[in-house]
Design a protein around this motif. Structure first.
Motif, short mmCIF file in Angstrom:
data_model
loop_
_atom_site.label_atom_id
_atom_site.label_comp_id
_atom_site.label_asym_id
_atom_site.label_seq_id
_atom_site.Cartn_x
_atom_site.Cartn_y
_atom_site.Cartn_z
N LEU A 3 15.04 -7.25 -73.93
CA LEU A 3 14.41 -7.94 -72.82
C LEU A 3 14.53 -9.45 -72.95
CD1 LEU A 3 12.61 -8.04 -70.26
CD2 LEU A 3 10.62 -7.83 -71.78
N GLN A 4 14.47 -9.96 -74.18
CA GLN A 4 14.53 -11.40 -74.39
C GLN A 4 15.85 -12.01 -73.95
OE1 GLN A 4 11.63 -12.67 -75.23
NE2 GLN A 4 10.88 -10.58 -75.37
N LEU A 5 16.87 -11.18 -73.72
CA LEU A 5 18.17 -11.68 -73.28
C LEU A 5 18.29 -11.78 -71.77
CD1 LEU A 5 20.51 -9.69 -75.73
CD2 LEU A 5 19.69 -12.05 -75.94
N ASN A 6 17.25 -11.34 -71.05
CA ASN A 6 17.24 -11.47 -69.60
C ASN A 6 16.92 -12.92 -69.25
OD1 ASN A 6 15.99 -11.59 -66.85
ND2 ASN A 6 16.47 -9.41 -66.86
N GLU A 7 17.85 -13.61 -68.62
CA GLU A 7 17.72 -15.05 -68.41
C GLU A 7 16.60 -15.43 -67.44
OE1 GLU A 7 21.42 -17.39 -68.31
OE2 GLU A 7 22.47 -15.48 -68.53
N VAL A 8 16.50 -14.74 -66.30
CA VAL A 8 15.45 -15.08 -65.34
C VAL A 8 14.07 -14.82 -65.95
CG1 VAL A 8 14.54 -14.67 -63.02
CG2 VAL A 8 17.00 -14.59 -63.42
N PHE A 9 13.95 -13.75 -66.74
CA PHE A 9 12.69 -13.48 -67.44
C PHE A 9 12.32 -14.65 -68.33
CE2 PHE A 9 10.90 -12.07 -71.54
CZ PHE A 9 9.67 -11.59 -71.12
N GLN A 10 13.28 -15.17 -69.07
CA GLN A 10 13.01 -16.29 -69.98
C GLN A 10 12.62 -17.55 -69.23
OE1 GLN A 10 12.52 -16.48 -73.03
NE2 GLN A 10 13.61 -14.84 -74.10
N TYR A 11 13.32 -17.86 -68.13
CA TYR A 11 13.01 -19.06 -67.37
C TYR A 11 11.62 -18.99 -66.76
CZ TYR A 11 18.11 -19.56 -67.75
OH TYR A 11 19.40 -19.64 -68.23
N CYS A 12 11.26 -17.80 -66.23
CA CYS A 12 9.92 -17.63 -65.65
C CYS A 12 8.84 -17.74 -66.73
CB CYS A 12 9.83 -16.29 -64.94
SG CYS A 12 10.80 -16.20 -63.40
N ARG A 13 9.10 -17.16 -67.87
CA ARG A 13 8.11 -17.22 -68.96
C ARG A 13 7.86 -18.67 -69.40
NH1 ARG A 13 8.71 -14.11 -74.72
NH2 ARG A 13 10.37 -15.66 -74.97
N ARG A 14 8.91 -19.47 -69.42
CA ARG A 14 8.75 -20.87 -69.81
C ARG A 14 7.91 -21.63 -68.79
NH1 ARG A 14 15.16 -21.70 -71.32
NH2 ARG A 14 15.19 -20.22 -73.07
N ILE A 15 8.09 -21.30 -67.51
CA ILE A 15 7.26 -21.95 -66.48
C ILE A 15 5.81 -21.55 -66.63
CG2 ILE A 15 6.82 -22.12 -64.00
CD1 ILE A 15 9.82 -21.77 -63.54
N PHE A 16 5.56 -20.25 -66.83
CA PHE A 16 4.18 -19.79 -67.00
C PHE A 16 3.53 -20.43 -68.23
CE2 PHE A 16 5.45 -15.72 -64.64
CZ PHE A 16 4.84 -16.14 -63.47
N ASN A 17 4.30 -20.58 -69.30
CA ASN A 17 3.76 -21.17 -70.53
C ASN A 17 3.53 -22.67 -70.40
OD1 ASN A 17 3.72 -18.72 -71.85
ND2 ASN A 17 5.74 -19.00 -72.80
N ASN A 18 4.35 -23.34 -69.58
CA ASN A 18 4.22 -24.79 -69.41
C ASN A 18 4.69 -25.18 -68.01
OD1 ASN A 18 3.94 -27.52 -69.64
ND2 ASN A 18 5.57 -27.80 -71.15
N PRO A 19 3.80 -25.24 -67.03
CA PRO A 19 4.19 -25.57 -65.66
C PRO A 19 4.91 -26.92 -65.54
CG PRO A 19 1.97 -24.66 -65.69
CD PRO A 19 2.38 -24.86 -67.13
N PHE A 34 8.61 -26.82 -64.87
CA PHE A 34 9.00 -26.13 -63.65
C PHE A 34 10.37 -26.57 -63.13
CE2 PHE A 34 9.15 -26.31 -58.97
CZ PHE A 34 9.09 -24.95 -58.68
N GLN A 35 10.58 -27.88 -62.97
CA GLN A 35 11.82 -28.36 -62.37
C GLN A 35 13.03 -28.02 -63.24
OE1 GLN A 35 12.14 -29.46 -59.38
NE2 GLN A 35 14.33 -29.97 -59.48
N GLU A 36 12.91 -28.22 -64.54
CA GLU A 36 14.02 -27.92 -65.44
C GLU A 36 14.40 -26.45 -65.39
OE1 GLU A 36 14.99 -27.87 -70.26
OE2 GLU A 36 13.20 -28.91 -69.51
N GLN A 37 13.40 -25.57 -65.39
CA GLN A 37 13.68 -24.13 -65.38
C GLN A 37 14.17 -23.67 -64.01
OE1 GLN A 37 13.89 -22.81 -68.22
NE2 GLN A 37 12.91 -24.58 -69.21
N SER A 38 13.74 -24.36 -62.94
CA SER A 38 14.25 -24.00 -61.61
C SER A 38 15.74 -24.29 -61.52
CB SER A 38 13.48 -24.77 -60.53
OG SER A 38 13.89 -26.11 -60.44
N PHE A 81 3.07 -20.65 -57.71
CA PHE A 81 1.72 -20.46 -57.18
C PHE A 81 0.75 -20.39 -58.36
CE2 PHE A 81 4.78 -18.52 -54.30
CZ PHE A 81 4.41 -19.02 -53.06
N SER A 82 -0.16 -21.35 -58.42
CA SER A 82 -1.06 -21.41 -59.57
C SER A 82 -2.16 -20.37 -59.51
CB SER A 82 -1.68 -22.81 -59.69
OG SER A 82 -2.42 -23.13 -58.51
N ASN A 83 -2.37 -19.79 -58.33
CA ASN A 83 -3.41 -18.77 -58.21
C ASN A 83 -3.11 -17.87 -57.01
OD1 ASN A 83 -5.78 -17.34 -58.69
ND2 ASN A 83 -6.97 -18.65 -57.32
N CYS A 84 -2.97 -16.58 -57.28
CA CYS A 84 -2.80 -15.59 -56.21
C CYS A 84 -3.33 -14.26 -56.75
CB CYS A 84 -1.33 -15.47 -55.79
SG CYS A 84 -0.24 -14.91 -57.10
#
Length: 350
Positions: free
Chosen positions: A68-84, A87-91, A117-120
């Motif tokens: 799972l750790q090799l899935n690129e979109v998963f990794q980029y999203c996780r980095r955003i969640f860990n540090n908003p 956001f721009q770099e991972q986008s 979205f910070s809250n949904c």
């Protein structure tokens, strides 16, 4: 189910232009997130992004055949969640990853929107979410305006906010299993569109009640259609009757129980034994697990309802819809005409 009202806080949004690399189209990335100062525009964008998901009851998860750790979109999203703040770099990383997979000659270039979205809410749980949306088709709009006391007509090129071409919502929950993911793809039936779900996102269905219900419904239908007639003398009316009973079971029950279903729908011990054996064969052939018990998903039943076709087709002359009592229809053979016939019994005609 997902509702627009559950997405109130669009904390960050950036837009990139992703072309088709095989057509020598460029990738153009914004340097910074968009500053949304107009509240109306913000709400229109939220509606444009989220409205297509309101009927999406099925969830997916990121995966990779090796790790799972090799899935690129998963990794980029996780980095955003860990540090908003990332956001721009991972986008930009997400845009580059999509560009890499936009090689089919029929894939259209378009704007790629990355939203945070910070809250949904996801199934009643308050979470963060990342949205990945792509617009590929543009529409022409007429503009009517007043000029020197006379109305004039002009046109402009733009995006129809009622037609999102592709979308993905990633909810910050169940990270260890690849997050909870919802997908929209308006042209998913076209072969060139598989790049969005399979190549770019790399997702698979979650093992939840929706998936379990859908799998069980399909298995039961195939058992009645394909397996039973090979073991027992069964005419089409008996098959339709069993399909009707199966449909009623999934519609009326809140939980599927294998033994309960077999006894209520099939009844005969030999048919029950054959059904359980077929369940094991189906699981192995399709590499899908069907638990003995699970909660029935009403949206999945509604979607699969078309599988339970209660129609008796007689040559090209008649279609008989059978909805109720099996005893009200009898099959026979007419020696005078050397043809089969059905006798329908009823009390009232309308």
């Amino acid at each position: 189910m997902i509702h627009v009202s559950e997405f109130k806080d669009l904390a960050q949004l950036t837009i990139h232009k992703v072309g088709n690399s095989s057509n020598e189209e460029s990738l153009i990335c914004s340097k910074a997130p968009l500053q949304l100062e107009d509240e109306t525009i913000g709400q229109l964008l939220i509606t444009y992004f989220i409205q297509p998901f309101t009927n999406a009851a099925e969830y997916f998860r990121f995966y990779h055949e090796s790790d799972l750790q090799l899935n690129e979109v998963f990794q980029y999203c996780r980095r955003i969640f860990n540090n908003p703040d990332d956001f721009q770099e991972q986008s930009v990383n997400i845009a580059k990853h999509l560009y890499k997979h936009s090689t089919h000659p029929k894939i259209k270039g378009g704007e790629l929107y990355i939203a945070y979205f910070s809250n949904c809410q996801a199934d009643g749980e308050d979470v963060e979410a990342i949205g990945i949306f792509k617009s590929e088709n543009r529409d022409t709009y007429l503009k009517v305006f007043l000029d020197d006391e006379n109305y004039q007509v002009n046109y402009d090129d733009g995006i129809n906010i009622n037609k999102l071409d592709k979308g993905c919502l990633v909810f910050n929950t169940e990270e260890e299993n690849g997050f909870k993911v919802s997908i929209v793809d308006s042209i998913s039936k076209q072969t060139e569109a598989v790049y969005w779900k399979d190549a770019f996102l790399q997702v698979q269905r979650r093992e939840d009640s929706y998936h379990q219900t859908e799998t069980a419904v399909n298995m039961c239908k195939q058992f009645i259609h394909n397996k039973l007639p090979t073991e027992y003398e069964m005419d089409r009316v008996d098959q339709v009757d069993l399909l009707n009973k199966s449909a009623a079971y999934f519609k009326d029950k809140e939980q599927f129980q294998l033994d309960d279903f077999a006894q209520e729908v099939l009844g005969h011990p030999d048919a029950i034994a054959s059904f359980k054996e077929y369940r094991n064969e189906y699981e192995q052939a399709n590499q899908q697990s069907i638990p003995d018990e699970f909660d029935i998903s009403a949206p999945a039943v509604k979607k699969q309802q078309k599988l339970f076709k209660s129609i008796l087709k007689l040559d090209k002359n008649f279609h008989v819809y059978i909805h109720g009592n099996r005893e009200m229809i009898e099959r026979g053979f007419d020696e005078a005409t050397n043809m089969n016939y059905y006798k329908l019994l009823f009390e009232n005609e309308s």
